[in-house]
Scaffold this active site. Structure first.
Site, PDB file in Angstrom:
ATOM      1  N   HIS A 102       0.849  -1.189   0.000  1.00  0.00           N
ATOM      2  CA  HIS A 102       0.000   0.000   0.000  1.00  0.00           C
ATOM      3  C   HIS A 102       0.888   1.244   0.000  1.00  0.00           C
ATOM      4  CE1 HIS A 102      -3.655   2.276   0.574  1.00  0.00           C
ATOM      5  NE2 HIS A 102      -3.009   2.986   1.474  1.00  0.00           N
ATOM      6  N   ASP A 156      -6.878  -2.524   4.041  1.00  0.00           N
ATOM      7  CA  ASP A 156      -5.586  -1.859   4.321  1.00  0.00           C
ATOM      8  C   ASP A 156      -5.276  -1.823   5.819  1.00  0.00           C
ATOM      9  OD1 ASP A 156      -5.251  -1.392   1.576  1.00  0.00           O
ATOM     10  OD2 ASP A 156      -6.283   0.545   1.690  1.00  0.00           O
TER      11      ASP A 156
HETATM   12  C1  GAR Z   1       1.458   0.636  -6.180  1.00  0.00           C
HETATM   13  O1  GAR Z   1       1.885   1.926  -5.838  1.00  0.00           O
HETATM   14  C2  GAR Z   1       0.697   0.004  -5.026  1.00  0.00           C
HETATM   15  O2  GAR Z   1       1.195   0.391  -3.771  1.00  0.00           O
HETATM   16  C3  GAR Z   1      -0.682   0.553  -5.239  1.00  0.00           C
HETATM   17  O3  GAR Z   1      -0.863   0.530  -6.624  1.00  0.00           O
HETATM   18  C4  GAR Z   1       0.398   0.691  -7.271  1.00  0.00           C
HETATM   19  C5  GAR Z   1       0.550  -0.411  -8.284  1.00  0.00           C
HETATM   20  O4  GAR Z   1       1.663  -0.184  -9.097  1.00  0.00           O
HETATM   21  N1  GAR Z   1      -1.661  -0.219  -4.557  1.00  0.00           N
HETATM   22  C6  GAR Z   1      -2.770   0.268  -4.056  1.00  0.00           C
HETATM   23  O5  GAR Z   1      -3.089   1.440  -4.118  1.00  0.00           O
HETATM   24  C7  GAR Z   1      -3.647  -0.753  -3.372  1.00  0.00           C
HETATM   25  N2  GAR Z   1      -4.810  -0.119  -2.825  1.00  0.00           N
HETATM   26  P1  GAR Z   1       2.209  -1.333 -10.053  1.00  0.00           P
HETATM   27  O6  GAR Z   1       1.027  -1.886 -10.845  1.00  0.00           O
HETATM   28  O7  GAR Z   1       3.186  -0.650 -10.952  1.00  0.00           O
HETATM   29  O8  GAR Z   1       2.854  -2.383  -9.198  1.00  0.00           O
END
Ligand code: GAR
Length: 210
Positions: free
Chosen positions: A109, A145
């Site tokens: 997160h 979360d």
């Molecule tokens: C990441 O920053 C992760 O922490 C976030 O989405 C992004 C995915 O990036 N997750 C959330 O917000 C979960 N609620 P990625 O697809 O490049 O790994």
């Protein structure tokens, strides 16, 4: 080898970090499958490029959350995972699902939990005038979360920072801590015990390993 299944919805840069990290230890652990709830997720290409089975399971094909989650579990279980990793998976999961994988389900997160659960974390940290920000890897429980934190990484918020460049710095931190936490788990060093995180036999404080 330990089996890791990764769930994504988008770019999959965290998936890439995990693929890269585990590439050289196939006898110890491997990413055995990637599942996306979106057909256009770029992470699916990353999986294919790494020779990992990639599945699309669209939540829109299911009448409600429980039936989507059951179908998701059915695909996941084909790979007999030791660990299920949410990597930018943008669906809320039912308690039935999270209970089924309790203790072997991770999420990352983009905030220093318990701050900024939910969405828009970078802008919210800026708006609050915070002097630092970061990301958290945690065990998933039925509380969104809200599960126990395994590890966090921090970055200062500098004058002139925007949500975009903060997001970029946080992403780089994510790519370091997610493989680390997954490695601890597959090496048997990390457990969820009675709602707390145990690393190498020691209970971690609620902020996880700094
Ligand atoms: C990441 O920053 C992760 O922490 C976030 O989405 C992004 C995915 O990036 N997750 C959330 O917000 C979960 N609620 P990625 O697809 O490049 O790994």
């Amino acid at each position: 080898a330990k089996s890791i299944v990764v769930l994504i919805s988008g770019s999959g840069s965290n998936l890439q970090a995990l693929l890269d990290h585990f590439a050289d230890q196939p006898e110890r652990a491997r990413i055995s499958a990637v599942i996306s709830n979106r057909a256009d997720a770029y992470g699916l290409e990353r999986a294919k490029a790494a020779g990992v089975p990639a599945h699309v399971l669209s939540h829109r094909d299911y009448p409600d959350r429980p039936s989507f989650d059951r179908a998701l579990a059915e695909v996941i279980n084909r790979y007999q995972p030791d660990l299920v990793v949410l990597a930018g998976f943008m669906r809320i999961l039912t308690p039935e699902f999270t209970d089924r994988y309790i203790g072997r389900l991770f999420n990352i997160h983009p905030s220093l939990l318990p701050k900024y659960k939910g969405l828009d974390t970078h802008q919210r940290a800026l708006d609050a005038g915070d002097t630092e920000h970061g990301c958290s890897v945690h065990f998933v429980t039925s509380e969104l979360d809200g599960g126990p934190v395994i590890i966090q990484a921090r970055t200062p918020i500098l004058p002139g920072d925007s949500a975009e460049n903060l997001a970029q710095r946080v992403h780089q931190l994510e790519h370091r801590i997610y493989p680390l936490a997954a490695q601890w788990f597959v090496d048997g060093r990390l457990q969820l015990e009675a709602g707390t995180v145990v690393l190498d036999g020691t209970v971690l404080p609620s902020g996880g390993q700094p």
